[in-house]
Motif scaffolding. Sequence first.
Motif, mmCIF file in Angstrom:
data_model
loop_
_atom_site.group_PDB
_atom_site.id
_atom_site.type_symbol
_atom_site.label_atom_id
_atom_site.label_comp_id
_atom_site.label_asym_id
_atom_site.label_seq_id
_atom_site.Cartn_x
_atom_site.Cartn_y
_atom_site.Cartn_z
ATOM 1 N N ASN A 135 3.501 1.243 5.255
ATOM 2 C CA ASN A 135 2.194 1.857 5.041
ATOM 3 C C ASN A 135 1.167 1.386 6.067
ATOM 4 N N ASP A 136 1.276 0.149 6.516
ATOM 5 C CA ASP A 136 0.396 -0.327 7.591
ATOM 6 C C ASP A 136 0.643 0.464 8.869
ATOM 7 N N GLU A 137 1.906 0.769 9.124
ATOM 8 C CA GLU A 137 2.243 1.573 10.304
ATOM 9 C C GLU A 137 1.699 2.998 10.166
ATOM 10 N N ILE A 138 1.837 3.563 8.973
ATOM 11 C CA ILE A 138 1.334 4.920 8.733
ATOM 12 C C ILE A 138 -0.172 4.978 8.973
ATOM 13 N N ILE A 139 -0.906 4.009 8.438
ATOM 14 C CA ILE A 139 -2.364 4.018 8.540
ATOM 15 C C ILE A 139 -2.840 4.000 9.992
ATOM 16 N N HIS B 57 -20.873 8.860 0.894
ATOM 17 C CA HIS B 57 -19.589 8.184 0.841
ATOM 18 C C HIS B 57 -19.125 7.796 2.241
ATOM 19 N N GLU B 58 -18.410 6.700 2.326
ATOM 20 C CA GLU B 58 -17.726 6.341 3.563
ATOM 21 C C GLU B 58 -16.311 6.884 3.486
ATOM 22 N N TYR B 59 -15.993 7.857 4.346
ATOM 23 C CA TYR B 59 -14.683 8.497 4.328
ATOM 24 C C TYR B 59 -13.615 7.573 4.913
ATOM 25 N N TRP B 60 -12.413 7.693 4.368
ATOM 26 C CA TRP B 60 -11.252 6.965 4.890
ATOM 27 C C TRP B 60 -10.943 7.435 6.311
ATOM 28 N N GLY B 61 -10.706 8.726 6.501
ATOM 29 C CA GLY B 61 -10.547 9.326 7.816
ATOM 30 C C GLY B 61 -9.333 8.879 8.599
ATOM 31 N N ARG B 62 -8.293 8.402 7.921
ATOM 32 C CA ARG B 62 -7.062 7.937 8.561
ATOM 33 C C ARG B 62 -5.852 8.529 7.826
ATOM 34 N N PRO B 63 -4.641 8.311 8.328
ATOM 35 C CA PRO B 63 -3.475 8.745 7.559
ATOM 36 C C PRO B 63 -3.461 8.068 6.190
ATOM 37 N N VAL B 64 -2.952 8.791 5.204
ATOM 38 C CA VAL B 64 -2.946 8.291 3.821
ATOM 39 C C VAL B 64 -1.546 7.802 3.474
ATOM 40 N N PRO B 65 -1.404 6.523 3.166
ATOM 41 C CA PRO B 65 -0.079 5.989 2.826
ATOM 42 C C PRO B 65 0.337 6.390 1.420
ATOM 43 N N GLY B 66 1.586 6.118 1.092
ATOM 44 C CA GLY B 66 2.067 6.378 -0.260
ATOM 45 C C GLY B 66 1.406 5.447 -1.266
ATOM 46 N N PHE B 67 1.598 5.781 -2.547
ATOM 47 C CA PHE B 67 0.942 5.028 -3.624
ATOM 48 C C PHE B 67 1.816 5.028 -4.863
ATOM 49 N N GLY B 68 1.883 3.871 -5.524
ATOM 50 C CA GLY B 68 2.566 3.829 -6.808
ATOM 51 C C GLY B 68 3.386 2.577 -7.013
ATOM 52 N N ASP B 69 4.328 2.683 -7.919
ATOM 53 C CA ASP B 69 5.204 1.590 -8.312
ATOM 54 C C ASP B 69 6.282 1.409 -7.242
ATOM 55 N N PRO B 70 6.348 0.259 -6.576
ATOM 56 C CA PRO B 70 7.344 0.076 -5.515
ATOM 57 C C PRO B 70 8.782 0.045 -6.024
ATOM 58 N N CYS C 168 5.935 13.365 11.321
ATOM 59 C CA CYS C 168 5.771 12.560 10.109
ATOM 60 C C CYS C 168 7.088 12.277 9.394
ATOM 61 N N ARG C 169 8.152 12.912 9.816
ATOM 62 C CA ARG C 169 9.369 12.843 9.006
ATOM 63 C C ARG C 169 10.007 11.458 9.020
ATOM 64 N N ASP C 170 9.762 10.648 10.059
ATOM 65 C CA ASP C 170 10.278 9.278 10.040
ATOM 66 C C ASP C 170 9.706 8.497 8.858
ATOM 67 N N TYR C 171 8.420 8.705 8.594
ATOM 68 C CA TYR C 171 7.779 8.015 7.472
ATOM 69 C C TYR C 171 8.342 8.510 6.145
ATOM 70 N N PHE C 172 8.567 9.785 6.088
ATOM 71 C CA PHE C 172 9.149 10.405 4.887
ATOM 72 C C PHE C 172 10.526 9.815 4.613
ATOM 73 N N ASP C 173 11.360 9.748 5.647
ATOM 74 C CA ASP C 173 12.710 9.202 5.498
ATOM 75 C C ASP C 173 12.675 7.715 5.134
ATOM 76 N N ALA C 174 11.722 6.977 5.702
ATOM 77 C CA ALA C 174 11.628 5.539 5.421
ATOM 78 C C ALA C 174 11.265 5.286 3.958
ATOM 79 N N ASP C 175 10.367 6.096 3.398
ATOM 80 C CA ASP C 175 10.042 5.970 1.969
ATOM 81 C C ASP C 175 11.299 6.112 1.113
ATOM 82 N N LEU C 176 12.106 7.118 1.439
ATOM 83 C CA LEU C 176 13.333 7.342 0.683
ATOM 84 C C LEU C 176 14.285 6.161 0.810
ATOM 85 N N GLN C 177 14.380 5.613 2.011
ATOM 86 C CA GLN C 177 15.280 4.498 2.265
ATOM 87 C C GLN C 177 14.871 3.264 1.465
#
Length: 245
Positions: free
Chosen positions: A22-26, A52-65, A147-156
Motif C-alpha cells: 500500500n505504501d508503494e501504491i500511494i 476539506h484537505e483532499y487526499w489526491g493520491r492513489p487509494v490503497p486497499g482497506f480492511g482485514d488483512p 494497475c494490474r500488478d497491484y491487483f495481482d499482489a493483493d490476491l497473492q
Amino acid sequence: MASKNSKLPAAPAAEKSLQVLNDEIISCRRCPRLVEYRERIAKTKRRAYREHEYWGRPVPGFGDPHAKLLIIGLAPGAHGSNRTGRPFTGDASGVFLYRALFRAGFANQPTSVAIGDGLELRNAYINAVIRCAPPDNKPLPAEIMNCRDYFDADLQILKPRAILALGRLAWDQYLRSLVREKKITTPRAFPFAHGATYSLPHGLPRIFASYHPSQQNTQTGKLTEAMFANVLRDVRSYLKKKNRD
C-alpha cells in the motif's frame, strides 16, 4: 515495483506485506492522465468540501488483512475516495455499501465518513481495479494494465476464499488475472450477471457478482438493498461452509 513475479519483502504476517504494497501504491505516478486529474480535483475541490484537505493520491486497499472475502471495486470517486483516501468512503456508493456490509456482519459500523472514524471490516478487504480517480469514472485500458500488478499482489497476499466483484469491469479484471496465471483459459465460461456465482478450478476462490453500488444503479432501482443483501447472504453462507469443511 510490484509484479506477479516479484518477491514481496519477507514478513511475519499479511499486515506487513499489505503495508509495504500500500505504501508503494500511494506513491505511484505511472499514469500521467490520472495523476493530473486526481491532483487537479484535489486543488479545485467540490464546493461542499472546500474546507476539506483532499487526499489526491492513489487509494490503497482497506480492511482485514486476514480476510477470506475480497471485494473488488472499480476506482476511487473524485470527491469520495480521492478526498478521504479510503475505498468507498465519503460518497453515496460508500453509504450504500458499508450499511450493507454492517448488516451482513462484515463491518463493525454502518457508516464511513473519513479515515479515523472507527470503521473496521471483519473478514473482508476492499480493493479496486484502478487506484486513482479517473475522469468520468472511465479508466483507459492502458491505465488498467498499469494497475494490474497491484491487483495481482493483493490476491497473492490475501489468498481469499471468496471474491465479490462489484460490476462487470471488476469481474472481468479478476478473471483476466486468472488467465494471466494460466488457471483458466477464458473468462467467457463465467458470464457476468447480478447474483451470479461460480466455483472455479484448482481450489480458486468462489466468485460472486453484484451490480456496482453507484448512484446510477441504486437511485434507478437497478440495484436495491435487498438485491445486494441477498448476494452478501450467499457469500456469508459459503464462507461459513468453508470454515466447517
